[in-house]
Design a protein around this motif. Sequence first.
Motif, PDB file in Angstrom:
ATOM      1  N   GLU A  29      -2.147  34.162  59.606  1.00 41.45           N
ATOM      2  CA  GLU A  29      -3.061  34.419  60.277  1.00 41.45           C
ATOM      3  C   GLU A  29      -2.880  35.871  61.136  1.00 41.45           C
ATOM      4  OE1 GLU A  29      -2.670  31.131  63.135  1.00 41.45           O
ATOM      5  OE2 GLU A  29      -3.179  29.811  61.444  1.00 41.45           O
ATOM      6  N   ASN A  30      -4.040  36.792  60.849  1.00 42.78           N
ATOM      7  CA  ASN A  30      -4.152  38.121  61.496  1.00 42.78           C
ATOM      8  C   ASN A  30      -2.953  39.025  61.575  1.00 42.78           C
ATOM      9  OD1 ASN A  30      -6.807  37.041  62.542  1.00 42.78           O
ATOM     10  ND2 ASN A  30      -5.595  35.815  64.221  1.00 42.78           N
ATOM     11  N   ILE A  31      -2.152  38.967  60.349  1.00 40.87           N
ATOM     12  CA  ILE A  31      -1.087  39.458  60.324  1.00 40.87           C
ATOM     13  C   ILE A  31      -1.145  41.083  60.184  1.00 40.87           C
ATOM     14  CG2 ILE A  31       1.050  40.029  58.528  1.00 40.87           C
ATOM     15  CD1 ILE A  31       1.338  37.534  60.262  1.00 40.87           C
ATOM     16  N   ASP A  32      -0.574  41.901  61.118  1.00 39.46           N
ATOM     17  CA  ASP A  32      -0.568  43.315  61.090  1.00 39.46           C
ATOM     18  C   ASP A  32       1.040  43.661  61.119  1.00 39.46           C
ATOM     19  OD1 ASP A  32      -3.113  44.645  62.021  1.00 39.46           O
ATOM     20  OD2 ASP A  32      -1.598  46.053  62.815  1.00 39.46           O
ATOM     21  N   LYS A  33       1.371  44.618  60.393  1.00 41.91           N
ATOM     22  CA  LYS A  33       2.737  45.202  60.262  1.00 41.91           C
ATOM     23  C   LYS A  33       2.741  46.576  60.421  1.00 41.91           C
ATOM     24  CE  LYS A  33       7.015  45.191  59.718  1.00 41.91           C
ATOM     25  NZ  LYS A  33       7.912  44.605  61.121  1.00 41.91           N
ATOM     26  N   ARG A  34       3.504  47.035  61.333  1.00 36.96           N
ATOM     27  CA  ARG A  34       3.985  48.745  61.394  1.00 36.96           C
ATOM     28  C   ARG A  34       5.449  48.848  61.319  1.00 36.96           C
ATOM     29  NH1 ARG A  34      -0.312  51.780  63.745  1.00 36.96           N
ATOM     30  NH2 ARG A  34      -2.300  50.433  64.360  1.00 36.96           N
ATOM     31  N   PHE A  35       5.728  50.093  60.800  1.00 37.10           N
ATOM     32  CA  PHE A  35       7.173  50.393  60.737  1.00 37.10           C
ATOM     33  C   PHE A  35       7.324  51.553  61.468  1.00 37.10           C
ATOM     34  CE2 PHE A  35       6.851  47.932  56.711  1.00 37.10           C
ATOM     35  CZ  PHE A  35       7.783  47.074  56.805  1.00 37.10           C
ATOM     36  N   GLU A  36       8.332  51.434  62.541  1.00 35.02           N
ATOM     37  CA  GLU A  36       8.753  52.791  63.158  1.00 35.02           C
ATOM     38  C   GLU A  36       9.829  53.361  62.777  1.00 35.02           C
ATOM     39  OE1 GLU A  36       6.823  53.438  65.566  1.00 35.02           O
ATOM     40  OE2 GLU A  36       5.274  51.790  65.501  1.00 35.02           O
ATOM     41  N   ARG A  37       9.961  54.617  62.311  1.00 37.64           N
ATOM     42  CA  ARG A  37      11.179  55.228  62.087  1.00 37.64           C
ATOM     43  C   ARG A  37      11.050  56.686  62.453  1.00 37.64           C
ATOM     44  NH1 ARG A  37      12.715  55.333  55.800  1.00 37.64           N
ATOM     45  NH2 ARG A  37      12.932  53.186  56.300  1.00 37.64           N
ATOM     46  N   ASN A  38      12.108  57.236  63.285  1.00 42.33           N
ATOM     47  CA  ASN A  38      12.266  58.404  63.810  1.00 42.33           C
ATOM     48  C   ASN A  38      11.030  58.894  64.768  1.00 42.33           C
ATOM     49  OD1 ASN A  38      14.710  59.004  62.534  1.00 42.33           O
ATOM     50  ND2 ASN A  38      13.661  59.361  60.697  1.00 42.33           N
ATOM     51  N   GLY A  39      10.695  57.966  65.396  1.00 36.93           N
ATOM     52  CA  GLY A  39       9.374  58.224  66.230  1.00 36.93           C
ATOM     53  C   GLY A  39       8.146  58.043  65.583  1.00 36.93           C
TER      54      GLY A  39
END
Length: 281
Positions: free
Chosen positions: A8-18
């Motif tokens: 359901e409404n999956i969002d994915k962000r990866f954060e690396r070195n800003g």
Amino acid sequence: MSSYLSIENIDKRFERNGLSSHVLADVNLQVARGEYISIIGHSGCGKSTVLNIVAGLIDSTNGAVILDGKEVKGPGPDRSLVFQNHSLLPWLTVYENVALAVDKVFKHGKSKAERQEWTLRHLDMVGMSHALNKRPSEISGGMKQRVGIARALAMEPKVLLLDEPFGALDALTRAHLQDEVMRIQSELHNTVMMITHDVDEAVLLSDRIVMMTNGPAATIGEILDIDLPRPRDRIALANDARYNGYRQAVLSFLYEKQRKVEDIGQHRARGQESASVKKQA
């Protein structure tokens, strides 16, 4: 269709070195109990990320995964994962690799004798009873994958997750193992979610094929229902108009997405070239 597994409404962000990388955007999928789902798309479109979120190995940035009425909050024995690499422990025998998972999951639910019988039953199901005392280094790649599948099934998961499980195998071994998976799924009525790059494999095995758009911010582009009777015979289907129609539909989707990526890449290249020329002038 009643939903057994709900993404359901999956969002994915990866954060690396800003820096932030937006991998998935608004992914929604409803899966019925006993359904075989394949997810297909170009490399980098987030297929494995979806699978890993369902497995509980990584968290989504937004959205939720609901399995049998409960939200997935991390890894658990109700979801077992088979990787492209068999992931067997090299110092354990075939029997011990499966027994380790069985003992972990059923330590308080089955007696020692019941766990032994359960382990043997699942190794027999994948045709590995003859190699119980062999170590992974002593068996072929196809046999290793059989043991990995036996281990996953022996956990009696609610959902079996397959991450390109046949990708590293030769064509003949791959075809034989695909047939085995179809047979086992017809016997056990497992709910299966599989990642694949192989169009023929997706059409042969699946009830539905989920086609992903290209990233960044990839999402589900189309879902194709595969209305082919089971059991399925790959030889008979080779000349089946419906089979070839489904295959063409998936190929057309993938080709169109790749063409758009190439067009965008060429447009950006022309823009960069134009900017460079102006700068030199």
